[in-house]
Each structure stands twice: as structure tokens, then as C-alpha cells.
Design a protein around this motif. Structure first.
Motif, PDB file in Angstrom:
ATOM      1  N   VAL A   1       0.892  -1.122   0.111  1.00 49.76           N
ATOM      2  CA  VAL A   1      -0.036  -0.151  -0.036  1.00 49.76           C
ATOM      3  C   VAL A   1       0.916   1.170  -0.067  1.00 49.76           C
ATOM      4  O   VAL A   1       1.929   1.420   0.622  1.00 49.76           O
ATOM      5  CB  VAL A   1      -0.952   0.207   1.363  1.00 49.76           C
ATOM      6  N   SER A   2       0.479   2.161  -0.535  1.00 51.68           N
ATOM      7  CA  SER A   2       1.128   3.585  -0.972  1.00 51.68           C
ATOM      8  C   SER A   2       0.461   4.747  -0.559  1.00 51.68           C
ATOM      9  O   SER A   2      -0.809   4.586  -0.724  1.00 51.68           O
ATOM     10  CB  SER A   2       1.877   3.662  -2.342  1.00 51.68           C
ATOM     11  N   GLU A   3       1.168   5.870   0.023  1.00 56.03           N
ATOM     12  CA  GLU A   3       0.595   7.134   0.015  1.00 56.03           C
ATOM     13  C   GLU A   3       1.244   8.049  -0.718  1.00 56.03           C
ATOM     14  O   GLU A   3       2.342   8.270  -0.788  1.00 56.03           O
ATOM     15  CB  GLU A   3       0.725   7.193   1.547  1.00 56.03           C
ATOM     16  N   GLY A   4       0.307   8.725  -1.684  1.00 48.85           N
ATOM     17  CA  GLY A   4       0.849   9.454  -2.538  1.00 48.85           C
ATOM     18  C   GLY A   4       1.825  10.727  -2.567  1.00 48.85           C
ATOM     19  O   GLY A   4       2.783  11.025  -2.921  1.00 48.85           O
ATOM     20  N   SER A   5       1.025  11.347  -1.493  1.00 44.57           N
ATOM     21  CA  SER A   5       1.476  12.645  -1.179  1.00 44.57           C
ATOM     22  C   SER A   5       3.073  12.664  -0.280  1.00 44.57           C
ATOM     23  O   SER A   5       3.690  13.551  -0.943  1.00 44.57           O
ATOM     24  CB  SER A   5       0.764  13.782  -0.388  1.00 44.57           C
ATOM     25  N   THR A   6       3.290  11.663   0.369  1.00 46.57           N
ATOM     26  CA  THR A   6       4.656  11.584   0.978  1.00 46.57           C
ATOM     27  C   THR A   6       5.310  10.601   0.429  1.00 46.57           C
ATOM     28  O   THR A   6       6.713  10.655   0.686  1.00 46.57           O
ATOM     29  CB  THR A   6       4.420  11.056   2.465  1.00 46.57           C
ATOM     30  N   GLY A   7       4.784   9.723  -0.531  1.00 42.87           N
ATOM     31  CA  GLY A   7       5.725   8.690  -0.962  1.00 42.87           C
ATOM     32  C   GLY A   7       6.081   7.438  -0.130  1.00 42.87           C
ATOM     33  O   GLY A   7       6.781   6.466  -0.645  1.00 42.87           O
ATOM     34  N   VAL A   8       5.504   7.553   1.032  1.00 45.39           N
ATOM     35  CA  VAL A   8       5.869   6.181   1.885  1.00 45.39           C
ATOM     36  C   VAL A   8       5.112   5.100   1.342  1.00 45.39           C
ATOM     37  O   VAL A   8       3.816   5.283   1.057  1.00 45.39           O
ATOM     38  CB  VAL A   8       5.246   6.399   3.360  1.00 45.39           C
ATOM     39  N   THR A   9       5.841   3.977   1.127  1.00 51.09           N
ATOM     40  CA  THR A   9       5.290   2.648   0.780  1.00 51.09           C
ATOM     41  C   THR A   9       5.568   1.785   1.896  1.00 51.09           C
ATOM     42  O   THR A   9       6.418   1.555   2.478  1.00 51.09           O
ATOM     43  CB  THR A   9       5.669   2.424  -0.477  1.00 51.09           C
ATOM     44  N   VAL A  10       4.297   0.922   1.980  1.00 45.84           N
ATOM     45  CA  VAL A  10       4.545  -0.155   3.180  1.00 45.84           C
ATOM     46  C   VAL A  10       4.316  -1.856   2.145  1.00 45.84           C
ATOM     47  O   VAL A  10       3.442  -1.637   1.553  1.00 45.84           O
ATOM     48  CB  VAL A  10       3.407  -0.151   4.162  1.00 45.84           C
ATOM     49  N   ALA A  11       5.164  -2.439   2.259  1.00 45.36           N
ATOM     50  CA  ALA A  11       5.007  -3.730   1.608  1.00 45.36           C
ATOM     51  C   ALA A  11       5.104  -4.900   2.708  1.00 45.36           C
ATOM     52  O   ALA A  11       5.894  -4.816   3.695  1.00 45.36           O
ATOM     53  CB  ALA A  11       6.091  -3.935   0.787  1.00 45.36           C
ATOM     54  N   ALA A  12       4.569  -6.207   2.534  1.00 51.89           N
ATOM     55  CA  ALA A  12       4.448  -7.392   3.177  1.00 51.89           C
ATOM     56  C   ALA A  12       4.885  -8.657   2.245  1.00 51.89           C
ATOM     57  O   ALA A  12       4.509  -8.489   1.149  1.00 51.89           O
ATOM     58  CB  ALA A  12       3.156  -7.694   3.780  1.00 51.89           C
ATOM     59  N   ASP A  13       5.632  -9.534   3.108  1.00 54.34           N
ATOM     60  CA  ASP A  13       5.910 -10.665   2.134  1.00 54.34           C
ATOM     61  C   ASP A  13       4.723 -11.719   2.034  1.00 54.34           C
ATOM     62  O   ASP A  13       4.352 -12.309   0.916  1.00 54.34           O
ATOM     63  CB  ASP A  13       7.108 -11.493   2.813  1.00 54.34           C
TER      64      ASP A  13
END
Length: 189
Positions: A29-41
Motif C-alpha cells: 500500500v502506498s501514500e501518494g503525497s509523502t511517497g511512503v510505501t508499506v510492503a509485506a511478504d
């Protein structure tokens, strides 16, 4: 693996493949304005329907609800930092949720920050302390990210560490033995 006392132990090494593109990450999942992305295996780590909500806090535009947190964090840093309130939100139930295990957080390194000096901390408002988060710098699609792993979300800050030069003046050019060792701390770790 044999230990020093002659016993054997099993050693497991997990090698993660370097990410070259966010397209390589299937459960994210990503958040567009900050560029932070979270990923899971795993497919069950991110709760179904969870969306990433990231609020960047700063001195000029921070909402009143975050002002106290920002001011407290500012006293714990060298002043060159960015503070984020990172959350997974279940929009259907209108509540924050936590991942069901470890996730990788890809936090873009801000412009003007030296990637070699960047550190990330989790900030705990209840104790007014920050805890260093281990991670590494990785370039993906031309952008430098600080990547770290966590199993919970709240406040995280990215800071460029200070470089300090300490100079001792020995007067006559000779330091006494007791003057040769100095401990300098800034209280951040």
C-alpha cells in the motif's frame, strides 16, 4: 554450525532480494503525497481493505492536534528532521489497524538530507522518547529510500545525524593521560 563449547546449532539465513521497482512488490500500500510505501511478504500480513494514511507534520502547517507532538520531537532532535504519523486505516470500520506481522516501510529520504547520515526513529508520545529503528538505504526507480521493518505504526521521524568535530586545546601541546579520553553524547540513543 559448531559453537565454541563443541555443541551444534542450526543457523538460518534469509536473503531478501533487492527491490528495483515497486512493481516487484505484490502486497503493498502506498501514500501518494509523502511517497511512503508499506510492503509485506505474506498475503495475510496487511489487513484486508487497509489503506495507508500518512500525515507529514511540520512547524508551519501542523494541525493543532499534532502541534504538541511536533514540538516535543523537535526538542529531541538536531532540528533537521521530518516527522510522520503513519497508520493503516480500515475505511469500512473507520478505525486504525495494525499489520498481522512484519512489514517493510519505504520512507523517501528528504531532499537535502545526506543518505549516509540518515537515521529513523519511532517516537513514543507516552514516554517522550525516540527509539532508533534499524534499516538501510536503497535506491528504487531513482529515489533514495530508508527501508525499515516494523509490526506497528504510529509516529516515525527521519533525521539527518549531526557530524561533530571535537577539538581539544592542550595549551602547551601536551595532553595529560587523563585528558586523552573524552565521552561526548547527545542523548539520542
Amino acid at each position: 554450525v559448531s559453537t565454541a563449547n563443541g555443541k551444534t546449532a542450526q543457523l538460518t539465513v534469509v536473503v531478501k532480494q533487492k527491490t528495483t521497482s515497486f512493481a516487484d512488490l505484490t502486497n503493498k500500500v502506498s501514500e501518494g503525497s509523502t511517497g511512503v510505501t508499506v510492503a509485506a511478504d505474506g498475503s495475510n500480513v496487511l489487513p484486508v481493505g487497509a489503506e495507508l494514511a500518512v500525515t507529514k507534520l511540520n512547524a508551519e502547517e501542523t494541525a493543532e492536534q499534532y502541534k504538541e507532538v511536533y514540538d516535543k520531537v523537535n526538542t529531541l532532535t538536531n532540528g533537521k528532521f521530518e516527522l510522520f504519523d503513519i497508520n493503516l486505516v480500515n475505511k469500512q470500520e473507520d478505525r486504525n489497524v495494525q499489520p498481522n506481522g512484519q512489514v517493510a516501510v519505504y520512507m523517501p529520504i528528504p531532499d537535502g538530507f545526506d543518505p549516509a547520515k540518515v537515521k529513523v526513529y519511532h517516537y513514543n508520545p507516552e514516554t517522550n522518547k525516540r527509539e532508533k529503528v534499524s534499516g538501510y538505504v536503497e535506491e528504487i526507480e531513482g529515489v533514495q529510500y530508508y527501508v525499515f521493518y516494523t509490526s506497528h505504526f504510529s509516529y516515525y521521524l527521519i533525521e539527518e545525524a549531526l557530524t561533530r568535530t571535537v577539538t581539544f586545546d592542550a595549551g602547551d601541546g601536551v595532553l595529560a593521560l587523563t585528558d586523552k579520553v573524552r565521552t561526548v553524547t547527545d542523548g539520542s540513543e
